[in-house]
Design a protein around this motif. Structure first.
Motif, mmCIF file in Angstrom:
data_model
loop_
_atom_site.group_PDB
_atom_site.id
_atom_site.type_symbol
_atom_site.label_atom_id
_atom_site.label_comp_id
_atom_site.label_asym_id
_atom_site.label_seq_id
_atom_site.Cartn_x
_atom_site.Cartn_y
_atom_site.Cartn_z
ATOM 1 N N GLU A 164 81.667 -56.113 98.066
ATOM 2 C CA GLU A 164 80.557 -55.602 98.545
ATOM 3 C C GLU A 164 79.877 -56.497 99.601
ATOM 4 O OE1 GLU A 164 77.833 -55.410 95.126
ATOM 5 O OE2 GLU A 164 76.076 -54.491 96.428
ATOM 6 N N GLY B 38 82.142 -54.162 84.764
ATOM 7 C CA GLY B 38 83.590 -53.861 85.463
ATOM 8 C C GLY B 38 84.530 -54.177 84.223
ATOM 9 N N SER C 222 93.730 -52.507 86.917
ATOM 10 C CA SER C 222 92.336 -52.865 87.556
ATOM 11 C C SER C 222 92.356 -54.321 88.183
ATOM 12 C CB SER C 222 91.312 -52.757 86.415
ATOM 13 O OG SER C 222 90.147 -52.686 87.314
ATOM 14 N N ARG D 23 76.250 -49.102 94.080
ATOM 15 C CA ARG D 23 77.383 -49.541 94.335
ATOM 16 C C ARG D 23 78.260 -48.692 93.308
ATOM 17 N NH1 ARG D 23 79.521 -55.336 92.583
ATOM 18 N NH2 ARG D 23 79.534 -54.355 90.652
ATOM 19 N N ALA E 205 77.354 -55.033 87.002
ATOM 20 C CA ALA E 205 78.333 -56.531 87.072
ATOM 21 C C ALA E 205 79.833 -56.149 87.493
ATOM 22 C CB ALA E 205 78.252 -57.215 85.939
ATOM 23 N N GLY E 206 80.306 -56.804 88.193
ATOM 24 C CA GLY E 206 81.682 -56.598 88.546
ATOM 25 C C GLY E 206 82.557 -56.904 87.612
ATOM 26 N N ALA E 207 83.826 -57.058 87.801
ATOM 27 C CA ALA E 207 84.977 -57.484 86.657
ATOM 28 C C ALA E 207 84.587 -58.992 86.234
ATOM 29 C CB ALA E 207 86.292 -57.503 87.146
ATOM 30 N N SER F 25 76.597 -57.500 90.937
ATOM 31 C CA SER F 25 77.261 -58.892 91.092
ATOM 32 C C SER F 25 78.758 -58.345 91.369
ATOM 33 C CB SER F 25 77.158 -59.647 89.972
ATOM 34 O OG SER F 25 78.028 -59.267 89.169
ATOM 35 N N TRP G 167 82.780 -60.295 91.035
ATOM 36 C CA TRP G 167 83.627 -60.936 89.761
ATOM 37 C C TRP G 167 83.179 -62.066 89.296
ATOM 38 C CZ3 TRP G 167 89.521 -59.684 90.065
ATOM 39 C CH2 TRP G 167 90.077 -58.643 90.221
ATOM 40 N N GLU H 7 81.961 -48.811 91.438
ATOM 41 C CA GLU H 7 83.234 -49.673 91.269
ATOM 42 C C GLU H 7 84.452 -48.881 90.288
ATOM 43 O OE1 GLU H 7 82.779 -53.310 88.990
ATOM 44 O OE2 GLU H 7 84.604 -54.255 90.082
ATOM 45 N N PRO H 8 85.259 -48.391 90.861
ATOM 46 C CA PRO H 8 86.375 -47.523 90.380
ATOM 47 C C PRO H 8 87.016 -48.459 89.268
ATOM 48 C CG PRO H 8 86.727 -47.541 92.628
ATOM 49 C CD PRO H 8 85.686 -48.704 92.159
ATOM 50 N N GLN H 9 87.388 -47.894 88.096
ATOM 51 C CA GLN H 9 88.059 -48.704 87.015
ATOM 52 C C GLN H 9 89.588 -48.655 87.334
ATOM 53 O OE1 GLN H 9 86.457 -50.636 84.762
ATOM 54 N NE2 GLN H 9 84.612 -50.200 86.017
ATOM 55 N N VAL I 299 85.016 -51.657 95.605
ATOM 56 C CA VAL I 299 83.811 -51.101 95.643
ATOM 57 C C VAL I 299 83.651 -49.933 96.582
ATOM 58 C CG1 VAL I 299 82.872 -53.198 94.407
ATOM 59 C CG2 VAL I 299 82.840 -53.114 96.792
#
Lengths: 315, 251
Positions: free
Chosen positions: A278, B132, A259, A291, B112-114, B93, B95, A293-295, A264
């Motif tokens: 994004e 994430g 990852s 949104r 939240a992102g990573a 958000s 990262w 978010e792929p893992q 996104v």
């Protein structure tokens, strides 16, 4: 770093001619901080009026008209005919009718000294150049190009040279309409490339991402589904990657097991947009679209509608 | 998860817009926007940032007590290197949200992102949606609460503090942790290198529930019980043994 983006209208052919070019320009420009070495797009779902459109770069030292004459002869020698040639500086957009083997056609064009192929497609073409998305648009006017889906890339060169040849998207020699944009680095591409070369595939660059394009196209040509091909690539490709593939009927994405690279997705009933950030998607989607978010170790595909393609011939 | 919780977002944690003023981010470069946030903050105002458009590096390096509200999604490193802020983000958000937070609180209404809360040293980050990969990476203090699920490598190389995940965590949870605790209410995808699970003690459960209640989480959405992931501390000492030799050792 690099940034990738793609957009697809699920409504497909019936309502084709979406402003894919314009939207890709806006998405890529908003991600210019991820790389300004070069920018490129592939806009699919176009109607050319010819069997194929070939995007060719001509070398200046060979004399452009000389090279184009060579390409014309090469096509004619295989029983094809050039219908139109659009001029974009060093680039040519050649519409041609041809019914033979595409590998032969590609090889024949590539054998002309000073000619280099960016893409061959029945309904899509690759447009790429150095500079940001607006500079690309100024030279190639791609924001006026409509289609059903497309993808794009802004490049911060890490693995190979900063020039037009090594910029994305990469077309998969010699398969029509298959292109790839990639964010990341592959560590086993020399090995993969050698395996493909032994099987007769031809590579035009030293870039790691070109291998992905050929890898996927090779699987698809052996009747693998796009989703399965992407799934298998997660184990066959080594390194960090998030990449998007475009075919004549849709797009697909794959994300590595670490990852390591951002990605996104924003999706509505009519369309789907994917990007490294994004910030690119908010340029075209309203705020209330959720949104996703792929893992890690993930694959997704989307299709334009499966309505039969109606071929329009002008001559 | 977010839809279910949306009505439950604590009012006290959001900036009271009526007492402050708003800045339209679209009209400013990031540098100018951050400068205007800082100048407003030094006057003790509540600031709402309109149209953040998922842009990067918003409200970084603010070291005063203040209230900020972002009316949309933010990009990378939002509220990084801050001390004493109270920020609410109405969207997602990118990262590194709250990177290196020293104290204060950040509330994010969606995902939240990573690397949310990367290297945070104190304060509190509350994610109402999912997080994430690498949430709480290298955390050195404070509390990171994730109401939804948390991704791959949660608590990677964590050194102190605690992460409370009310949903599940992905693979390699707690990989290479030194200290600190990851509480998990849902499923654990898999444990990372040198991480082990323990069940939370009764007093820990009581303390956790009281803490989450104070954040206005309703009783019925709290997980039935928490498991915790801690460091097994086998990596604290290195040796030069071959795997076979190590197997023969009686520890």
């Amino acid at each position: 770093m690099c940034g990738i983006a793609a957009i697809l209208y699920k409504t497909g052919e019936s309502t084709s001619s979406q402003a894919v070019g314009l939207q890709l320009r806006e998405m890529l420009y908003s991600m210019r901080h991820r790389g300004v070495d070069s920018t490129g797009v592939n806009i699919a779902g176009q109607h050319f009026g010819t069997d194929y459109v070939v995007r060719v770069v001509v070398s200046e030292d060979q004399g452009a008209s000389h090279v184009i004459e060579g390409v014309r002869n090469a096509v004619a020698a295989l029983g094809g005919s050039v219908v139109f040639i659009d001029d974009f500086g060093r680039f040519r957009r050649i519409g041609l009718n041809y019914s033979g083997d595409l590998g032969k056609l590609s090889d024949s064009i590539l054998s002309v000294k000073g000619a280099e192929i960016h893409s061959i497609g029945r309904s899509s073409e690759v447009i790429k150049d150095v500079g940001d998305a607006y500079e690309l648009d100024k030279k190639h006017h791609f924001s006026k190009v409509n289609g059903t889906h497309g993808l794009g890339h802004v490049r911060l060169a890490t693995e190979s040279q900063v020039d037009i040849t090594h910029s994305h998207p990469f077309w998969a020699y010699p398969f029509p309409d298959i292109t790839v944009v990639h964010n990341g680095q592959l560590t086993n591409y020399h090995k993969l490339k050698r395996e493909f070369q032994q099987r007769g595939f031809r590579f035009q660059t030293h870039n790691d991402s070109e291998v992905i394009a050929v890898y996927i196209a090779d699987k698809l040509s052996r009747r693998r589904k796009l989703g399965d091909a992407l799934e298998e690539s997660l184990d066959d490709l080594d390194g960090t990657f998030t990449y998007v593939v475009s075919t004549d009927s849709g797009i697909g994405m794959a994300k590595d097991r670490w990852s390591a690279k951002p990605f996104v997705i924003l999706e509505t009933d009519e369309m789907v947009g994917v990007a490294s950030e994004e910030v690119a998607l908010r340029r075209i989607f309203p705020d209330d679209v959720r949104r996703i978010e792929p893992q890690e170790h993930e694959v997704l595909t989307w299709n334009v509608s499966l309505a039969p393609r109606i071929k329009v011939r002008l001559n | 998860m977010t839809e279910r919780l949306a009505g439950n977002v604590p009012k006290a944690l959001s900036a009271p817009v009526s007492q402050g003023y708003s800045i339209d981010a679209r009209k400013l470069t990031t540098r100018l926007l951050n400068a205007s946030i800082k100048s407003g903050v030094s006057k003790g105002r509540y600031i709402t940032i309109l149209n953040p458009d998922a842009r990067h590096n918003l409200a970084v390096g603010i070291v005063k007590r203040c209230s900020l509200s972002f009316a949309g999604s933010v990009g990378y490193y939002c509220c990084a290197f801050c001390d004493g802020i109270s920020a609410t983000i109405e969207g997602n958000s990118g990262w590194g949200l709250g990177d290196n937070l020293m104290s204060g609180s950040i509330v994010i209404r969606e995902d939240a992102g990573a690397s949310v809360g990367a290297s945070m040293r104190g304060g509190q980050i509350l994610v109402w949606g999912n997080a994430g990969a690498r949430a709480g990476i290298s955390m050195k203090g404070g509390t990171l609460v994730i109401a939804g699920n948390s991704g791959f490598l949660t608590g990677f190389m964590m050194q102190r503090g605690r992460i409370i995940v009310m949903g599940g965590v992905g693979d390699a949870a707690g990989d290479s942790m030194y200290e600190g605790i990851v509480y998990v209410g849902g499923e654990i995808g898999s444990l990372g290198v040198d991480a082990k699970t323990e069940s939370a003690t009764r007093s820990e459960e009581v303390e956790l529930r009281a803490f989450l209640k104070a954040l206005k989480f309703r009783d019925d959405i709290l997980p039935r019980r928490f498991r915790k992931i801690v460091s097994a501390k086998r990596l604290y000492q290195y040796d030069s043994l071959e795997p076979l030799e190590r197997e023969r050792l009686v520890i």
